[in-house]
Enzyme design. Structure first.
Site, PDB file in Angstrom:
ATOM      1  N   HIS A 176       0.861  -1.185   0.000  1.00 19.78           N
ATOM      2  CA  HIS A 176       0.000   0.000   0.000  1.00 19.78           C
ATOM      3  C   HIS A 176       0.894   1.231   0.000  1.00 19.78           C
ATOM      4  O   HIS A 176       1.888   1.290   0.716  1.00 19.78           O
ATOM      5  CB  HIS A 176      -0.910   0.026   1.229  1.00 19.78           C
ATOM      6  CG  HIS A 176      -1.753   1.264   1.305  1.00 19.78           C
ATOM      7  ND1 HIS A 176      -2.952   1.383   0.637  1.00 19.78           N
ATOM      8  CD2 HIS A 176      -1.554   2.451   1.933  1.00 19.78           C
ATOM      9  CE1 HIS A 176      -3.461   2.582   0.863  1.00 19.78           C
ATOM     10  NE2 HIS A 176      -2.625   3.248   1.644  1.00 19.78           N
ATOM     11  N   ASP A 227     -15.552   0.664   6.676  1.00 18.63           N
ATOM     12  CA  ASP A 227     -14.581   1.645   6.185  1.00 18.63           C
ATOM     13  C   ASP A 227     -15.196   2.549   5.127  1.00 18.63           C
ATOM     14  O   ASP A 227     -14.871   3.737   5.050  1.00 18.63           O
ATOM     15  CB  ASP A 227     -13.344   0.942   5.608  1.00 18.63           C
ATOM     16  CG  ASP A 227     -12.335   1.946   5.067  1.00 18.63           C
ATOM     17  OD1 ASP A 227     -11.829   2.749   5.865  1.00 18.63           O
ATOM     18  OD2 ASP A 227     -12.084   1.952   3.849  1.00 18.63           O
ATOM     19  N   ARG A 264     -15.123  10.904   6.903  1.00 18.34           N
ATOM     20  CA  ARG A 264     -13.844  11.561   7.249  1.00 18.34           C
ATOM     21  C   ARG A 264     -13.592  12.735   6.317  1.00 18.34           C
ATOM     22  O   ARG A 264     -13.136  13.790   6.740  1.00 18.34           O
ATOM     23  CB  ARG A 264     -12.687  10.562   7.157  1.00 18.34           C
ATOM     24  CG  ARG A 264     -12.553   9.684   8.390  1.00 18.34           C
ATOM     25  CD  ARG A 264     -11.599   8.535   8.140  1.00 18.34           C
ATOM     26  NE  ARG A 264     -10.278   8.995   7.744  1.00 18.34           N
ATOM     27  CZ  ARG A 264      -9.421   8.292   7.006  1.00 18.34           C
ATOM     28  NH1 ARG A 264      -9.770   7.088   6.568  1.00 18.34           N
ATOM     29  NH2 ARG A 264      -8.246   8.764   6.696  1.00 18.34           N
ATOM     30  N   SER A 289      -8.224   2.493   8.519  1.00 15.29           N
ATOM     31  CA  SER A 289      -8.712   2.378   7.142  1.00 15.29           C
ATOM     32  C   SER A 289      -7.793   1.508   6.292  1.00 15.29           C
ATOM     33  O   SER A 289      -8.243   0.595   5.594  1.00 15.29           O
ATOM     34  CB  SER A 289      -8.843   3.770   6.522  1.00 15.29           C
ATOM     35  OG  SER A 289      -9.304   3.684   5.193  1.00 15.29           O
ATOM     36  N   LYS A 338      -8.512  -3.022   5.565  1.00 12.24           N
ATOM     37  CA  LYS A 338      -8.712  -3.550   4.203  1.00 12.24           C
ATOM     38  C   LYS A 338      -7.661  -4.607   3.876  1.00 12.24           C
ATOM     39  O   LYS A 338      -7.965  -5.625   3.250  1.00 12.24           O
ATOM     40  CB  LYS A 338      -8.676  -2.406   3.176  1.00 12.24           C
ATOM     41  CG  LYS A 338      -9.875  -1.471   3.276  1.00 12.24           C
ATOM     42  CD  LYS A 338      -9.986  -0.551   2.092  1.00 12.24           C
ATOM     43  CE  LYS A 338      -8.992   0.569   2.096  1.00 12.24           C
ATOM     44  NZ  LYS A 338      -9.485   1.852   2.597  1.00 12.24           N
TER      45      LYS A 338
END
Length: 450
Positions: A84, A163, A170, A185, A189
């Protein structure tokens, strides 16, 4: 059990929520028994008062469990990995890294996102390839991983539904930059993907969410700590994001640069990131004994063409016509036989002689965003053909009037103000200035799981 208003008050007053209280909050979101205004109030309380590590861990675990958690065949044990990135300009790393990891024997169920603010989204880039389908069910993902080894998809409807609610609110409540909420978050995931190992590319610099190394390191440590606490071997790389990654910014242009990289012609900075992130994952899975061997295996997979074959197979498995996939992956191809080309191109010229010291990636990204590369609100289409190519490198000496940037755009043409901003993104200096600047490396620090 405390009511939702009591939980909000407890957090607002600086209290630490128990595991059961965090669970109550997330379940109320999943079951739709909480009002948006209450969720927003809790987000603001978390933003103001923060969370201790245990709270963040519980928040993440409950978010992860709010929907489907993927499961894999036993023979894949120890091999399922992902990465990520916190977002960058020209960040096309996933397009090269996923097939390279697959070529090294990993299974890569890469669940990616769309563009956010000035940063481009991996899914938007891939959708510039006609036919590429980012919507795949859990069964389809498993089938593609079985045959190819990697896929790049969007978040499925059943994965971490809590989420999806929190992410939207958010944005609306200006709590996007809360450390526990970012951690929850991202890691929820990835946890729902049932990974063996996860590597995080945490950016800092002018064009990143975090401008300085210290605040980026704080986020990286939170992500690594919570990821490992959930049973996913998690490591992080801190990388500089002042300029661009590679030379191209914009959806189809970044696909072209990724394909060129997979054909062995990649820019040094992009290859540095791909090799480091991939090497770290190979080390964390135990496929190699150290980071340098991991880097070498990833580089060999890219330069030797094995990763390109995986990318071609992934395109076909995700809906791209075999002939188009073959054309894109062949040597000396005309990419625009398959990809859409912008109607207009223009080149910006250097205002004086000198050495290229800097190109401001944030300025570049913000102008391109307005020209159609990004979206102003969720669901808005992006223009896949708009973008820019850097025609110079840092440290390069240029004469006055040399072309330094090629802009690809559609009607209407960029305004004089936009052209002026782009021109100001370039900083020229003297040879002495260039000598003062140290050798530019993107990767500044690597955090390994304990």
């Amino acid at each position: 059990m405390l009511s939702i208003p009591d939980l909000i008050k407890k957090k607002r007053d600086g209290g630490t929520l128990s595991d059961e209280e965090v669970k109550t909050f997330i379940q109320a979101i999943t079951n739709q028994t909480i009002q948006d205004c209450q969720t927003g109030a809790m987000l603001m309380a978390i933003w103001q008062k923060g969370m201790v590590v245990k709270e963040t861990q519980t928040l993440t675990r409950e978010m992860m469990s709010s929907g489907e958690v993927m499961s894999w065949p036993e023979e894949w044990a120890g091999l399922v990995v992902d990465k990520h990135s916190t977002g960058g300009v020209g960040d096309k790393v996933s397009l090269v890294l996923a097939p390279a990891l697959a070529a090294c024997g990993c299974k890569v169920p890469m669940i990616s996102g769309r563009g956010l603010a000035h940063t481009g989204g991996t899914l938007d880039k891939l959708e510039s390839i006609p036919g590429f389908n980012i919507h795949q069910s859990a069964e389809q993902i498993q089938r593609i991983l079985g045959s190819v080894g990697c896929c790049i998809v969007g978040q499925t409807e059943t994965l971490v539904p809590a989420d999806r609610v929190l992410y939207a609110l958010r944005d609306a409540t200006s709590t996007v930059d809360s450390l526990p909420l970012i951690t929850g978050s991202i890691i929820s995931k990835k946890g729902a993907e049932s990974l063996t190992a996860l590597v995080l590319d945490v950016k800092f610099g002018r064009a990143a969410l975090y401008k300085d190394l210290e605040s980026a390191k704080e986020l990286a440590q939170s992500l690594v700590s919570v990821g490992n606490g959930l049973g996913v071997r998690t490591g992080a790389v801190l990388s500089c994001m002042d300029g661009t990654i590679g030379r191209c910014v914009g959806n189809s242009l970044e696909v072209i640069e990724s394909l060129e990289t997979l054909k062995g012609n990649g820019p040094r900075d992009l290859m540095e990131l791909v090799a480091t992130l991939g090497g770290l994952l190979l080390k964390m899975t135990g496929l190699v004994s150290d980071l340098s061997e991991g880097r070498k295996q990833i580089s060999d997979a890219v330069i030797g063409g094995a990763a390109l074959s995986k990318f071609q197979a992934m395109m076909e498995a995700q809906g791209v016509a075999a002939e188009a996939a073959r054309s894109l992956c062949s040597t000396r191809t005309d990419y625009y036989r398959v990809l859409r080309k912008a109607e207009h191109q223009t080149e910006l010229k250097t205002p004086a002689e000198g050495v290229v010291l800097d190109v401001d990636g944030l300025v570049l990204a913000e102008v391109l965003h307005k020209l159609g590369v990004g979206r102003s609100k969720a669901g808005e289409p992006v223009n896949h053909s708009v973008g820019a190519e850097l025609l110079v490198s840092l440290g390069q000496r240029v004469g006055k009037g040399a072309s330094w940037l090629r802009l690809h755009y559609e009607d209407p043409a960029p305004s004089p103000d936009q052209m002026s901003k782009l021109q100001k993104a370039l900083t020229l200096g003297t040879d002495r200035d260039a000598q003062i600047q140290q050798e530019h490396t993107l990767v500044k620090e690597v955090l390994l799981p304990h």
